[in-house]
Design an enzyme around this catalytic site. Structure first.
Site, mmCIF file in Angstrom:
data_model
loop_
_atom_site.group_PDB
_atom_site.id
_atom_site.type_symbol
_atom_site.label_atom_id
_atom_site.label_comp_id
_atom_site.label_asym_id
_atom_site.label_seq_id
_atom_site.Cartn_x
_atom_site.Cartn_y
_atom_site.Cartn_z
ATOM 1 N N PHE A 140 20.057 86.127 61.332
ATOM 2 C CA PHE A 140 20.436 86.450 60.065
ATOM 3 C C PHE A 140 21.200 87.814 60.078
ATOM 4 C CE2 PHE A 140 19.756 88.804 56.213
ATOM 5 C CZ PHE A 140 20.405 87.933 55.084
ATOM 6 N N ASP A 225 22.579 93.353 66.678
ATOM 7 C CA ASP A 225 22.175 93.665 65.152
ATOM 8 C C ASP A 225 20.642 94.116 65.316
ATOM 9 O OD1 ASP A 225 21.434 93.663 62.496
ATOM 10 O OD2 ASP A 225 22.142 91.689 62.416
ATOM 11 N N LYS A 259 18.342 98.803 57.574
ATOM 12 C CA LYS A 259 17.023 98.855 56.713
ATOM 13 C C LYS A 259 16.104 99.944 56.838
ATOM 14 C CE LYS A 259 16.230 93.958 56.150
ATOM 15 N NZ LYS A 259 17.007 93.128 56.853
HETATM 16 C C1 LIG Z 1 18.443 92.411 56.629
HETATM 17 C C2 LIG Z 1 19.340 92.304 57.551
HETATM 18 C C3 LIG Z 1 20.809 92.180 57.524
HETATM 19 C C4 LIG Z 1 21.359 92.518 56.064
HETATM 20 O O1 LIG Z 1 20.858 93.803 55.621
HETATM 21 P P1 LIG Z 1 21.470 94.027 54.189
HETATM 22 O O2 LIG Z 1 20.902 95.424 53.828
HETATM 23 O O3 LIG Z 1 20.451 93.150 53.334
HETATM 24 O O4 LIG Z 1 22.768 93.774 53.826
HETATM 25 C C5 LIG Z 1 21.461 92.168 58.580
HETATM 26 N N1 LIG Z 1 20.928 91.643 59.931
HETATM 27 C C6 LIG Z 1 19.613 91.590 60.000
HETATM 28 C C7 LIG Z 1 19.191 91.599 61.403
HETATM 29 C C8 LIG Z 1 18.826 92.135 58.797
HETATM 30 O O5 LIG Z 1 17.397 91.859 59.142
#
Ligand SMILES: *Cc1c(COP(=O)(O)O)cnc(C)c1O
Length: 413
Positions: A140, A225, A259
């Protein structure tokens, strides 16, 4: 505990108003919340909860932490927003801190969210002159069109196709698949060090080092990420630095954060090391809010507090206790994760029922899949909260209707 007075609760009235005024992108809200302190939350009817989700791995310092409140208040009183025609001390200091924690030279671009950090990174990869990106199944990366293009999940993608192209998906944790997919046309490989939204999926320890080797062989960027896993969540500043997760040190070309970085104030960061930090030229990318002094001051307060209060060690200790306690329950077939990013599989696909039963018992959990539960509590979760939750856990599973008979579908896929 409920303090409802009339026939219908405040919860109910707010929920009706929500449905009449907000787009239905998230489904009906589980609760309407009014207040938080530490790892505790209160709803509109005055009921108290232990927050084991932390705003999805965001509320690193819990709710209302004095260091965060103080830093934001002082910065907003001093200088709140200035646009990126101008610079501020907190923004520069934060960039330097993130690079120092990474242990690499580089450059930072600040955003307001995870998806924007990934959007910046995706654009950065295009500046290599190549377009192909290798991403993983179960990953994700966010909901904007670029980040969505890197997300394999059909339900998220299909309604919005066509998405930016030239993305190849490979099974997560599979070195041979990565080896086969990456070639001399590949701009970047994008990986989560642990897959959060998939229900906390941990790759083999040689996976990230292998990804580093393979990308170097083909002149491709390694982009990690760490939006969910970064800034203390797993007991290290960056998950890819944690010895439980990598068999040898890895230096990525790009790291994205968001986050937990500012503990609830919206901020994201795209960090690029070495020469990758210089791929953008003036005018290539931009943002109005990104890196504003308040968000930067908030992130600095989070980092300072994690350091000062020894929270990385605390995360490791509390996370270990939680995982051990959860694994002791026979109706849990597998417990995964590092530090305070924890995923577990249930013997039956009753995750939604478990979340509802936990909420009735005063604990906030999350079900990322029908058979998986995720915990991402504040890093300041107390021993008392852990004791209370583990004591309540068997009763929560009872109330959810979980039996000891495994359906066989509980095994991690
Ligand atoms: C939550 C998340 C995102 C997206 O972040 P948002 O602040 O909701 O746009 C991207 N990558 C990972 C791994 C995430 O857990």
């Amino acid at each position: 505990m409920s303090q409802q007075t009339g026939q219908q609760s405040d919860q109910h009235a707010w929920t009706e108003r929500y449905a009449g005024a907000l787009m239905n992108t998230f489904g009906a809200p589980k609760l309407v919340l009014t207040r938080g302190a530490g790892a505790h939350l209160w709803d509109a009817d005055g009921r108290e909860y232990v927050d084991l989700l932390g705003g999805i791995a965001v509320n690193a310092l819990g709710h209302g932490h004095p260091a965060l409140v103080g830093a934001v208040t002082e910065q907003l009183q001093t200088l709140g927003h200035i646009s990126n025609f101008f610079a501020s001390g907190p923004q520069i200091e934060l960039a330097e801190r993130l690079l120092a924690l990474l242990g690499a030279d580089g450059r930072v671009f600040f955003t307001n969210s995870g998806t924007e950090a990934n959007e910046a990174a995706l654009k950065l990869t295009r500046r290599t002159g190549r377009t192909k990106v290798v991403a993983t199944e179960g990953a994700f990366h966010g909901r904007t069109m670029g980040a969505l293009a890197l997300t394999a999940k059909e339900a998220y993608r299909t309604p919005f196709e066509p998405l930016p192209g030239d993305v190849v998906f490979v099974p997560y944790g599979d070195v041979a698949a990565l080896e086969a997919a990456v070639d001399d046309e590949t701009a970047a490989v994008v990986l989560e060090p642990l897959q959060g939204e998939a229900g906390v999926v941990v790759p083999p320890r040689d996976y990230l080092p292998a990804a580093r080797r393979i990308t170097l062989e083909h002149g491709a960027l390694l982009w990690l990420d760490e939006v969910q896993t970064g800034i203390g969540r797993v007991g290290a500043w960056y998950a890819h630095q944690h010895p439980d997760l990598v068999s040898e040190p890895v230096v990525p070309d790009v790291v994205t954060l968001a986050k937990g970085l500012a503990g609830g104030i919206p901020v994201g960061a795209c960090i690029a090391t070495g020469g990758s930090g210089k791929l953008f030229d003036p005018g290539n990318h931009g943002t109005t809010f990104g890196g504003n002094p308040v968000a930067a001051a908030a992130a600095l307060a989070v980092i300072d507090t994690i350091e000062k209060d020894g929270l990385l060690d605390r995360v490791t200790a509390v996370g270990g206790r939680l995982r051990e306690g959860l694994a002791a329950e026979p109706r849990v077939t597998e417990v995964r994760g590092t530090g305070l990013l924890i995923g577990l599989d249930l013997a039956q696909p009753l995750a939604a029922e478990v979340v509802a039963a936990a909420q009735d018992a005063g604990f906030i959990l999350n079900a990322p899949t029908p058979q998986r539960i995720r915990l991402a509590p504040p890093l300041v979760l107390t021993d008392e909260d852990v004791t209370a939750f583990l004591a309540a856990w068997p009763g929560i599973l009872d109330a959810a209707g979980l039996t000891g008979d495994a359906t066989g579908a509980g095994a991690a896929s």
